[in-house]
Design an enzyme around this catalytic site. Structure first.
Site, PDB file in Angstrom:
ATOM      1  N   GLU A  55       0.867  -1.186   0.000  1.00 30.20           N
ATOM      2  CA  GLU A  55       0.000   0.000   0.000  1.00 30.20           C
ATOM      3  C   GLU A  55       0.899   1.230   0.000  1.00 30.20           C
ATOM      4  OE1 GLU A  55      -2.577   2.504  -0.246  1.00 30.20           O
ATOM      5  OE2 GLU A  55      -3.663   0.650   0.192  1.00 30.20           O
ATOM      6  N   ASP A 105      -6.871   2.334  -8.516  1.00 27.40           N
ATOM      7  CA  ASP A 105      -7.055   3.679  -9.059  1.00 27.40           C
ATOM      8  C   ASP A 105      -7.095   3.584 -10.585  1.00 27.40           C
ATOM      9  OD1 ASP A 105      -6.920   6.321  -9.882  1.00 27.40           O
ATOM     10  OD2 ASP A 105      -5.405   6.882  -8.410  1.00 27.40           O
TER      11      ASP A 105
END
Length: 331
Positions: A55, A105
Site C-alpha cells: 500500500e 485507481d
C-alpha cells in the site's frame, strides 16, 4: 508485521517471512486500503494463507495492521511501497498463489493511462511470479478500466481473462460497500497465466551488516586545499537508460551539510528509479592519509540499487568538478 523495504531480502522467501507457516499458500494484495478484504478472504481457507500486502498510504498501513492484528492474522506482512518494485525485487519466481487487486485507481483522466497498474508489463511480471494455477484477481467498479485491463492482459501474451463473480470478501472493502449502497455493481476477472516468462530481479542489494564491506558504494579522492562547500548548488543528473529500462535513474543532490560526528560533510541525495524513490545520505569523510572517503551511509537502511550507486558517482563527479583528484571508484 510492518516491513520497510530494507527489511526484505532480494529476492526473499516464504520460509524467512513466515517461518511458522512456510508451506501455506502465499497471496499478495496490491492496495489493501484499511485492510477489510483480507480477514474475510482468509476465513474462506482451512488455514489462513501467508499474506503480503502492499500500500502507498501510511495511514491505511496503520489501520490495516491494527485490523489484521485484532483478527489474529499473524502470518501477514504489510509494507508501504509501490507494487511493481516489491513484486519484481522481493517475490521469487513462481512463488505466489494469487495477486489480488481490488478497486485500483483507474487514473481516468486523458493521458494518465501510463500510471495504471494493470498494463501489459505488469501482467508479464505477475505471470513470472505466480505458481502454475495461480492468478491475478481483479475487482473494479470502473467499466472502462476493466476493459482496458482485459486488453492489456491479452496484449501481454502471457495471460487470459476468465470473467467470473468476485469473491464475497471483495465486496466487503470500503469502495465496494459504497458502490453497493448506491445500487451499482462491480466486475471481476481472473487473469490466468498461459506462460510463465522469465523476468529477472534487478541488481538490488541490502545495505551490508558492515559499512566497510566492499559492496558499499564508495570512492577515495583528495580534495583541493581551496575546496569550498559553499559553492554547492542543487544538482540533477540522469542516466542508466537501457533497452530493458528506458527510464533509468534520476539523482538530485539536494543539500551539503557539515558532518557532526567527524571531519567532513554529508550530501543528501534524492534517487528516483521508476516507481521507487529513496533519499540517501552520502558521507565525505576525512581519512588519516589526507584523502577523503565518499561512501553511502547506512542511515535509513538504503537499498543499494543502480541509482543509489550512481548517486555516489554523481557526488564524486561533482567533487571532481571542484578540483578533487579521484584515486579509486568503487560503485
Amino acid at each position: 508485521m510492518i516491513f520497510r523495504l530494507a527489511d526484505f531480502h532480494f529476492p526473499d522467501s516464504a520460509a524467512r517471512l513466515y517461518p511458522d507457516t512456510p508451506q501455506r499458500p502465499w497471496i499478495l494484495e496490491v492496495g489493501f486500503g484499511d485492510g477489510r478484504f483480507w480477514p474475510h478472504y482468509a476465513a474462506t481457507f482451512p488455514e489462513a494463507p501467508n499474506y503480503l500486502g502492499v500500500e502507498i498510504s501510511g495511514v491505511s498501513l496503520l489501520k490495516a495492521e491494527r485490523r489484521l492484528r485484532e483478527a489474529g492474522l499473524s502470518n501477514a506482512v504489510l509494507t508501504k511501497l509501490p507494487a511493481t518494485p516489491l513484486i519484481r525485487e522481493v517475490v521469487p519466481a513462481g512463488s505466489l498463489d494469487a495477486i489480488v487487486v481490488n478497486f485500483p485507481d483507474p487514473w481516468p483522466k486523458a493521458g494518465h493511462a501510463e500510471h495504471r497498474l494493470l498494463r501489459a508489463p505488469f501482467f508479464r511480471l505477475a505471470a513470472s511470479r505466480l505458481k502454475p494455477g495461480g492468478a491475478v484477481l481483479l475487482t473494479t467498479d470502473h467499466d472502462e478500466y476493466f476493459e482496458f485491463a482485459c486488453r492489456e492482459a491479452e496484449a501481454s501474451g502471457v495471460m487470459r481473462a476468465e470473467l467470473t463473480d468476485p469473491p464475497p470478501a471483495a465486496l466487503e472493502t470500503k469502495y465496494a460497500r459504497k458502490w453497493r449502497e448506491l445500487g451499482l455493481g462491480v466486475q471481476h476477472a481472473r487473469f490466468v497465466p498461459t506462460h510463465h516468462p522469465h523476468v529477472p530481479h534487478g541488481t538490488v542489494a541490502r545495505f551490508p551488516d558492515s559499512e566497510d564491506a566492499p559492496a558499499v558504494p564508495h570512492a577515495i579522492l583528495t580534495l583541493p586545499a581551496a575546496f569550498d562547500p559553499g559553492a554547492f548548488h542543487k544538482h540533477t543528473a540522469r542516466g542508466g537508460q537501457t533497452r530493458e529500462d528506458p527510464v533509468g535513474w534520476t539523482v538530485v543532490l539536494l543539500e551539503l551539510y557539515r558532518s557532526l560526528k567527524q571531519d567532513g560533510w554529508v550530501m543528501l541525495a534524492h534517487v528516483v528509479e521508476g516507481e521507487l524513490t529513496q533519499e540517501v545520505l552520502i558521507g565525505i569523510s576525512a581519512r588519516g592519509d589526507g584523502s577523503h572517503l565518499v561512501r553511502l551511509a547506512s542511515f535509513g537502511g538504503p537499498i543499494i540499487t543502480p541509482g543509489v550507486k550512481a548517486a555516489v558517482g554523481v557526488v564524486t563527479d561533482w567533487l571532481e568538478s571542484q578540483g578533487a583528484a579521484v584515486r579509486h571508484r568503487g560503485y
